[in-house]
Enzyme design. Structure first.
Site, short mmCIF file in Angstrom:
data_model
loop_
_atom_site.label_atom_id
_atom_site.label_comp_id
_atom_site.label_asym_id
_atom_site.label_seq_id
_atom_site.Cartn_x
_atom_site.Cartn_y
_atom_site.Cartn_z
N HIS A 77 1.54 -8.85 -3.76
CA HIS A 77 0.55 -7.81 -3.43
C HIS A 77 1.34 -6.52 -3.23
O HIS A 77 1.76 -6.18 -2.12
CB HIS A 77 -0.23 -8.19 -2.17
CG HIS A 77 -1.33 -7.22 -1.85
ND1 HIS A 77 -2.59 -7.33 -2.37
CD2 HIS A 77 -1.37 -6.11 -1.08
CE1 HIS A 77 -3.36 -6.34 -1.94
NE2 HIS A 77 -2.63 -5.58 -1.15
N GLU A 115 2.37 -10.11 0.27
CA GLU A 115 2.65 -8.67 0.21
C GLU A 115 4.14 -8.45 0.48
O GLU A 115 4.85 -9.36 0.93
CB GLU A 115 1.81 -7.91 1.26
CG GLU A 115 1.91 -6.39 1.11
CD GLU A 115 0.81 -5.61 1.84
OE1 GLU A 115 -0.08 -6.24 2.45
OE2 GLU A 115 0.85 -4.36 1.79
N ASP A 140 1.21 -17.38 -4.62
CA ASP A 140 1.80 -16.30 -5.43
C ASP A 140 0.74 -15.61 -6.27
O ASP A 140 0.72 -15.72 -7.48
CB ASP A 140 2.93 -16.86 -6.31
CG ASP A 140 3.57 -15.75 -7.15
OD1 ASP A 140 3.45 -14.56 -6.76
OD2 ASP A 140 4.17 -16.08 -8.19
N ASP A 179 0.85 -1.21 0.00
CA ASP A 179 0.00 0.00 0.00
C ASP A 179 0.88 1.25 0.00
O ASP A 179 2.10 1.17 0.14
CB ASP A 179 -0.96 0.00 1.20
CG ASP A 179 -0.23 0.07 2.54
OD1 ASP A 179 0.86 -0.52 2.65
OD2 ASP A 179 -0.73 0.75 3.46
O1 9MR Z 1 -3.69 -3.53 0.08
C1 9MR Z 1 -3.93 -3.66 1.46
C2 9MR Z 1 -2.70 -4.21 2.15
O2 9MR Z 1 -1.64 -3.30 2.03
C3 9MR Z 1 -3.00 -4.54 3.59
O3 9MR Z 1 -1.92 -5.23 4.17
C4 9MR Z 1 -4.25 -5.39 3.70
C5 9MR Z 1 -4.66 -5.67 5.13
O4 9MR Z 1 -4.84 -4.52 5.86
O5 9MR Z 1 -5.34 -4.77 3.05
C6 9MR Z 1 -5.12 -4.56 1.66
O6 9MR Z 1 -6.22 -3.93 1.13
C7 9MR Z 1 -7.35 -4.72 0.89
C8 9MR Z 1 -8.43 -4.39 1.90
O7 9MR Z 1 -8.02 -4.67 3.21
C9 9MR Z 1 -9.70 -5.11 1.57
N1 9MR Z 1 -10.12 -4.80 0.22
C10 9MR Z 1 -9.13 -5.17 -0.77
C11 9MR Z 1 -7.85 -4.41 -0.51
C12 9MR Z 1 -6.83 -4.67 -1.59
O8 9MR Z 1 -6.60 -6.03 -1.76
O1 9MR Z 2 2.69 -6.57 9.38
C1 9MR Z 2 1.39 -6.33 9.87
C2 9MR Z 2 0.87 -7.58 10.52
O2 9MR Z 2 1.64 -7.89 11.67
C3 9MR Z 2 -0.59 -7.42 10.89
O3 9MR Z 2 -1.09 -8.66 11.36
C4 9MR Z 2 -1.38 -6.97 9.67
C5 9MR Z 2 -2.85 -6.76 9.94
O4 9MR Z 2 -3.04 -5.69 10.79
O5 9MR Z 2 -0.83 -5.76 9.17
C6 9MR Z 2 0.49 -5.89 8.73
O6 9MR Z 2 0.94 -4.67 8.27
C7 9MR Z 2 0.34 -4.16 7.09
C8 9MR Z 2 -0.15 -2.76 7.42
O7 9MR Z 2 -1.20 -2.83 8.34
C9 9MR Z 2 -0.56 -1.98 6.19
N1 9MR Z 2 0.47 -2.00 5.19
C10 9MR Z 2 0.85 -3.34 4.81
C11 9MR Z 2 1.40 -4.09 6.00
C12 9MR Z 2 1.92 -5.45 5.61
O8 9MR Z 2 0.90 -6.31 5.23
#
Ligand code: 9MR
Ligand code: 9MR
Length: 555
Positions: free
Chosen positions: A489, A540, A531, A168
């Protein structure tokens, strides 16, 4: 002669990059009770150069597959090879080379350049991944949760630069904290190596080590996240919801400055205190400013010891609701330890030591919400220069470090893929690959403290795990190895399906909770990886995961 028709056999798991000439070299063979002999084919000489016997089936994998160990440590000549089970199949190719990790080590740091916000990436540095500027972040709006006397909600605020957190585009101080702390420690541990390392970034021509130039991109942003009036640090700079999977310059939703928190403020204090001493000889003025910022942050955290970031509660009170990453830590004792340690090392001021004297010295593996040992690693690194440190207290730290490292080594003996991460199924959670990399950092510190090469060997076996000797047979780093993530991701990658994914990024890795609901092909912990770009829970990328991997490969 090698049989031309011999097929690739994915049940042969090994490090797909390869090995140093004089290290231990092992492959793990799954479900092959039929095989006994193995051969190594030299791709350059076109001949078999080693033969050996598979060791008897040892530990089973989580999915109950039998394992056989093939040890080919005896092979030590530089070259390119394949591992062969005669009449059955062959492995991906691998190399033996004295600089086997050189390229991936650089790529793991260059990855931060690719994550830069607020700047266009020039082809000269980014190659085919050049891209237009995204997220100038000079028109950020003060979210009501961040309002103060001097900053009214709805006002405009400028907070450019920094790295995108992960797949993100948001910028989170807490996760920047452990990332920058790990990278600054990497520099402190290996300064002469970094004085020469060229990352081909826009600042490469200057007299400053490239790693420090790259880190400064994020420090500049972090500094802007501190309220100059009271020293408190805002938790994050974010859109209200996650953006779509589009290129940075097309991701233009409004960005907000959100609430201050104690965790962000203490992490900031730790990073700035460390930066102050690391940058002293390179950027003397900034160095002074960093320390002032750190001390001011520390002061705010003293006055506001428990301002937790609680996103749901904030959303009940303020609009718009914020649903992006929370990094909502509930225990900030370890953040206090980290900040006090770094401030103490930089200032030698006794008042910081008083915070530590009764602190929890137990070993905890670093992660974004558990940072005490970032401080303790630093204390161990600097102990000889700090006469104020009581020897007994430091001896306890060292004992705890070495005993935690020995526990990791036992894991290497007892697990299917010979890696510490497999000793506890709870390690296979979100970002498990960073757990593996942080375990290896622990082993490297144990090596430094003891000079016992068994710890170094342990760290290398973790690299084998990350680069292919594991439950899925993936080398988990984009662009390095034969079977690597092609669909992370990662918005920067998804937005450019015409290009290979940006190289040098470690993906989160197997995560048995599978929170993204994608269709995984296995539910076993070490195989819970897919993947596909939908899989934010296993595929991600993130700055705090690349940092320990960068530490490991560069160290
Ligand atoms: O892209 C988002 C990612 O960076 C985060 O780790 C993840 C969990 O917080 O959420 C992803 O975003 C998703 C969202 O939570 C739900 N709708 C789809 C989004 C993109 O896949
Ligand atoms: O690394 C984080 C993980 O420990 C948590 O369980 C998860 C859900 O809250 O979020 C991860 O961090 C994400 C962050 O919230 C948004 N940017 C992407 C990060 C990696 O997925």
């Amino acid at each position: 002669m090698i049989d031309e028709n011999l097929r690739l056999d994915e049940s042969i798991r090994l490090n797909q990059l390869g090995f140093y000439p004089n290290q231990k070299k092992q492959a793990v063979i799954l479900n092959h009770e039929d095989a006994n002999e193995f051969l190594i084919w030299d791709l350059g000489k076109k001949e078999f150069v080693l033969e050996g016997q598979l060791a008897e089936a040892a530990t089973k994998t989580f999915s109950r597959k039998t394992t056989r160990i093939a040890d080919f440590t005896a092979l030590s000549e530089a070259g390119d090879y394949v591992f062969v089970l005669p009449g059955i199949g062959k492995s991906y190719s691998f190399s033996i080379c004295p600089t086997i990790y050189q390229e991936v080590a650089k790529a793991s740091l260059k990855a931060y350049y690719f994550q830069r916000a607020s700047v266009a990436l020039d082809e000269k540095y980014a190659g085919i991944w050049a891209r237009p500027l995204g997220h100038p972040d000079d028109q950020v709006i003060i979210h009501p949760s961040a309002e103060s006397n001097t900053r009214k909600h709805g006002a405009v605020f400028s907070s450019p630069k920094g790295w995108y957190d992960a797949g993100d585009y948001n910028k989170y101080v807490v996760n920047s904290g452990i990332t920058v702390g790990t990278l600054l420690s990497l520099f402190e541990d290996y300064p002469s190596y970094f004085k020469k390392l060229n990352l081909n970034i826009p600042e490469s021509e200057d007299q400053i080590p490239d790693l420090l130039d790259e880190i400064k991109w994020n420090l500049d942003w972090m500094l802007s996240m501190q309220d100059q009036v009271d020293g408190g640090v805002y938790h994050k700079l974010t859109t209200a919801k996650f953006e779509g999977m589009v290129a940075p310059h097309k991701a233009v939703s409004q960005r907000y400055l959100v609430a201050k928190s104690t965790s962000a403020t203490l992490d900031f204090a730790a990073v700035m205190a460390q930066a102050s001493r690391v940058y002293r000889s390179f950027f003397p003025e900034e160095s002074v400013m960093y320390l002032k910022a750190a001390e001011k942050a520390w002061g705010w955290a003293k006055d506001n010891p428990d301002m937790l970031y609680q996103q749901t509660a904030l959303n009940d009170e303020f609009d718009p609701d914020i649903s992006t990453g929370a990094y909502g830590d509930v225990n900030i004792q370890d953040e206090r330890i980290w900040a006090a340690s770094e401030l103490f090392i930089t200032t030698h001021n006794r008042s910081y030591w008083e915070e530590l004297v009764d602190a929890d010295q137990k070993f905890h593996l670093p992660s974004w919400n558990q940072v005490s040992w970032l401080g303790y690693y630093s204390l161990l690194r600097h102990q000889e220069h700090i006469s104020l440190l009581p020897q007994e207290w430091m001896a306890t730290l060292k004992i705890n470090l070495l005993s935690a490292a020995r526990t990791q080594l036992e894991g290497i003996e007892s697990t299917a893929f010979r890696s510490p991460i497999e000793t506890d199924v709870s390690n296979f959670k979100w970002g498990s690959n960073a757990i593996a990399a942080n375990q290896a950092i622990l082993l490297l510190y144990a090596y430094k403290q003891s000079s016992d090469p068994i710890f170094l060997e342990g760290a290398l076996s973790t690299l084998d795990y990350i680069l292919g000797k594991n439950g899925t047979g993936y080398s988990y780093v984009t662009g390095f190895g034969s079977k690597t993530p092609l669909h992370p991701h990662h918005r920067l990658a998804v937005a450019r399906p015409d290009l290979p994914p940006l190289p040098g990024f470690i993906v989160g890795g197997p995560n048995s909770a599978q929170q993204d609901g994608c269709s995984y092909s296995s539910s076993f912990p070490d195989e819970s990886y897919i993947d596909e770009s939908c899989s934010y829970a296993s595929n991600e990328i993130a700055i705090n995961w690349n940092a320990p991997f960068a530490y490991l490969t560069n160290a």
